[in-house]
Scaffold this motif. Structure first.
Motif, PDB file in Angstrom:
ATOM      1  N   ARG A 175      14.560   1.041  18.863  1.00 50.69           N
ATOM      2  CA  ARG A 175      13.230   1.266  18.279  1.00 50.69           C
ATOM      3  C   ARG A 175      13.254   1.015  16.768  1.00 50.69           C
ATOM      4  N   VAL A 176      14.323   1.441  16.099  1.00 51.55           N
ATOM      5  CA  VAL A 176      14.440   1.199  14.654  1.00 51.55           C
ATOM      6  C   VAL A 176      14.518  -0.307  14.392  1.00 51.55           C
ATOM      7  N   ALA A 177      15.354  -1.010  15.160  1.00 49.08           N
ATOM      8  CA  ALA A 177      15.475  -2.464  14.990  1.00 49.08           C
ATOM      9  C   ALA A 177      14.129  -3.149  15.216  1.00 49.08           C
ATOM     10  N   ASP A 178      13.411  -2.730  16.258  1.00 47.71           N
ATOM     11  CA  ASP A 178      12.105  -3.327  16.553  1.00 47.71           C
ATOM     12  C   ASP A 178      11.062  -2.997  15.486  1.00 47.71           C
ATOM     13  N   ALA A 179      11.175  -1.842  14.873  1.00 49.54           N
ATOM     14  CA  ALA A 179      10.237  -1.466  13.810  1.00 49.54           C
ATOM     15  C   ALA A 179      10.491  -2.264  12.528  1.00 49.54           C
ATOM     16  N   ILE A 180      11.743  -2.570  12.246  1.00 44.74           N
ATOM     17  CA  ILE A 180      12.104  -3.298  11.032  1.00 44.74           C
ATOM     18  C   ILE A 180      11.835  -4.798  11.158  1.00 44.74           C
ATOM     19  N   HIS A 181      12.003  -5.360  12.338  1.00 45.26           N
ATOM     20  CA  HIS A 181      11.875  -6.807  12.549  1.00 45.26           C
ATOM     21  C   HIS A 181      10.579  -7.391  11.984  1.00 45.26           C
ATOM     22  N   PRO A 182       9.403  -6.776  12.190  1.00 39.50           N
ATOM     23  CA  PRO A 182       8.165  -7.364  11.666  1.00 39.50           C
ATOM     24  C   PRO A 182       8.123  -7.493  10.140  1.00 39.50           C
ATOM     25  N   VAL A 183       8.895  -6.710   9.422  1.00 41.10           N
ATOM     26  CA  VAL A 183       8.939  -6.857   7.961  1.00 41.10           C
ATOM     27  C   VAL A 183       9.511  -8.237   7.623  1.00 41.10           C
ATOM     28  N   PHE A 184      10.558  -8.637   8.334  1.00 39.12           N
ATOM     29  CA  PHE A 184      11.156  -9.950   8.122  1.00 39.12           C
ATOM     30  C   PHE A 184      10.213 -11.077   8.547  1.00 39.12           C
ATOM     31  N   ALA A 185       9.355 -10.802   9.527  1.00 41.03           N
ATOM     32  CA  ALA A 185       8.466 -11.817  10.091  1.00 41.03           C
ATOM     33  C   ALA A 185       7.143 -11.943   9.345  1.00 41.03           C
ATOM     34  N   ALA A 186       6.919 -11.160   8.312  1.00 42.12           N
ATOM     35  CA  ALA A 186       5.646 -11.209   7.581  1.00 42.12           C
ATOM     36  C   ALA A 186       5.405 -12.607   7.011  1.00 42.12           C
ATOM     37  N   ASP A 187       4.141 -13.016   7.023  1.00 41.61           N
ATOM     38  CA  ASP A 187       3.770 -14.357   6.555  1.00 41.61           C
ATOM     39  C   ASP A 187       3.674 -14.480   5.042  1.00 41.61           C
ATOM     40  N   ASP A 188       3.523 -13.349   4.368  1.00 39.29           N
ATOM     41  CA  ASP A 188       3.373 -13.403   2.911  1.00 39.29           C
ATOM     42  C   ASP A 188       3.848 -12.100   2.285  1.00 39.29           C
ATOM     43  N   ALA A 189       3.938 -12.096   0.969  1.00 43.05           N
ATOM     44  CA  ALA A 189       4.449 -10.923   0.247  1.00 43.05           C
ATOM     45  C   ALA A 189       3.579  -9.681   0.462  1.00 43.05           C
ATOM     46  N   PRO A 190       2.225  -9.790   0.380  1.00 42.10           N
ATOM     47  CA  PRO A 190       1.418  -8.591   0.626  1.00 42.10           C
ATOM     48  C   PRO A 190       1.614  -8.012   2.030  1.00 42.10           C
ATOM     49  N   GLY A 191       1.714  -8.879   3.035  1.00 45.76           N
ATOM     50  CA  GLY A 191       1.941  -8.407   4.398  1.00 45.76           C
ATOM     51  C   GLY A 191       3.284  -7.722   4.536  1.00 45.76           C
ATOM     52  N   CYS A 192       4.296  -8.291   3.907  1.00 50.35           N
ATOM     53  CA  CYS A 192       5.631  -7.701   3.924  1.00 50.35           C
ATOM     54  C   CYS A 192       5.608  -6.328   3.260  1.00 50.35           C
ATOM     55  N   ALA A 193       4.966  -6.249   2.091  1.00 49.76           N
ATOM     56  CA  ALA A 193       4.889  -4.977   1.363  1.00 49.76           C
ATOM     57  C   ALA A 193       4.149  -3.926   2.172  1.00 49.76           C
ATOM     58  N   ASP A 194       3.062  -4.322   2.813  1.00 49.06           N
ATOM     59  CA  ASP A 194       2.275  -3.381   3.614  1.00 49.06           C
ATOM     60  C   ASP A 194       3.091  -2.860   4.803  1.00 49.06           C
ATOM     61  N   ARG A 195       3.776  -3.751   5.503  1.00 53.00           N
ATOM     62  CA  ARG A 195       4.582  -3.338   6.656  1.00 53.00           C
ATOM     63  C   ARG A 195       5.708  -2.404   6.242  1.00 53.00           C
ATOM     64  N   LEU A 196       6.359  -2.721   5.142  1.00 49.52           N
ATOM     65  CA  LEU A 196       7.468  -1.889   4.684  1.00 49.52           C
ATOM     66  C   LEU A 196       6.980  -0.531   4.196  1.00 49.52           C
ATOM     67  N   THR A 197       5.849  -0.503   3.506  1.00 49.24           N
ATOM     68  CA  THR A 197       5.282   0.767   3.049  1.00 49.24           C
ATOM     69  C   THR A 197       4.933   1.657   4.237  1.00 49.24           C
ATOM     70  N   ARG A 198       4.387   1.065   5.278  1.00 46.15           N
ATOM     71  CA  ARG A 198       4.059   1.829   6.489  1.00 46.15           C
ATOM     72  C   ARG A 198       5.317   2.402   7.146  1.00 46.15           C
ATOM     73  N   LEU A 199       6.408   1.625   7.144  1.00 45.73           N
ATOM     74  CA  LEU A 199       7.652   2.113   7.726  1.00 45.73           C
ATOM     75  C   LEU A 199       8.230   3.275   6.935  1.00 45.73           C
ATOM     76  N   LEU A 200       8.200   3.168   5.617  1.00 40.83           N
ATOM     77  CA  LEU A 200       8.680   4.273   4.784  1.00 40.83           C
ATOM     78  C   LEU A 200       7.880   5.536   5.073  1.00 40.83           C
ATOM     79  N   SER A 201       6.583   5.371   5.210  1.00 39.26           N
ATOM     80  CA  SER A 201       5.716   6.508   5.512  1.00 39.26           C
ATOM     81  C   SER A 201       5.978   7.050   6.916  1.00 39.26           C
ATOM     82  N   ALA A 202       6.125   6.155   7.896  1.00 35.51           N
ATOM     83  CA  ALA A 202       6.376   6.582   9.280  1.00 35.51           C
ATOM     84  C   ALA A 202       7.692   7.339   9.403  1.00 35.51           C
TER      85      ALA A 202
END
Length: 196
Positions: A75-102
């Protein structure tokens, strides 16, 4: 990671360990790479020294280690994978911020016996510690090196992730093997087209 009071202090992983975690345990990398029949790395490898078939030394305290099973690590690996797959910097930042919060990761200060203060990350529950450690690792790396230094392998039938630690910052493949396969396929395609 260390246990302090009722919370768990989270240490960053090395980039190589983070990549091993996502590629070795992640559902999408295993499916795309046709490795679903291969066994997952052993949970004992969580405490082993870094090698090609382990996650590396995560220095997990007992409470965190006991909270992990194969499903939790996946589950951790699957949660982190989309950060690497983000299409742009804002998307990457948003996904990572959500993970830190989660994960419930929060910055705290700790005092050493000599009175010096140290900034660390903490989570309230052991079951969020591995996700927090992975997210903290990516946060630190991206803050220093930028979004263009992480990604998904450009090879066909591969969804493995990479963290580009090279001086030039031009990495696009998870491994030399994928890079060579892609070059050979492109060469064969060009040769076939020229023969027609």
């Amino acid at each position: 990671m260390a246990r302090g009071g009722s919370s768990v202090t989270v240490s960053a992983l090395t980039p190589d360990v983070l990549v091993d975690l996502v590629n070795g345990w992640g559902t999408w990398p295993r499916q795309e790479g046709q490795r679903t029949d291969e066994p997952l790395p052993s949970l004992d490898s969580l405490d082993a020294l870094h090698s090609s078939d382990s996650l590396g030394d995560l220095a997990l305290p007992g409470a965190v280690r006991d909270a992990l099973d194969a499903d939790a690590v996946a589950r951790v690996a699957d949660a982190i994978h989309p950060v690497f797959a983000a299409d742009d910097a804002p998307g990457c930042a948003d996904r990572l911020t959500r993970l830190l919060s989660a994960a419930g990761a929060r910055p705290v200060l700790t005092a050493a016996p000599d009175g010096t203060l140290h900034a660390v990350w903490s989570v309230a529950a052991p079951d969020g510690a591995l996700l927090a450690a992975a997210a903290v690792t990516l946060r630190a790396y991206l803050a220093e090196h930028g979004w263009g230094r992480i990604g998904l392998c450009a090879g066909a039938h591969c969804a493995d992730v990479y963290i580009d630690q090279s001086p030039g910052g031009r990495r696009r493949f998870c491994s030399v093997t994928c890079q060579n396969r892609t070059r050979v396929a492109a060469f064969r395609s060009r040769r076939a087209a020229a023969a027609e």
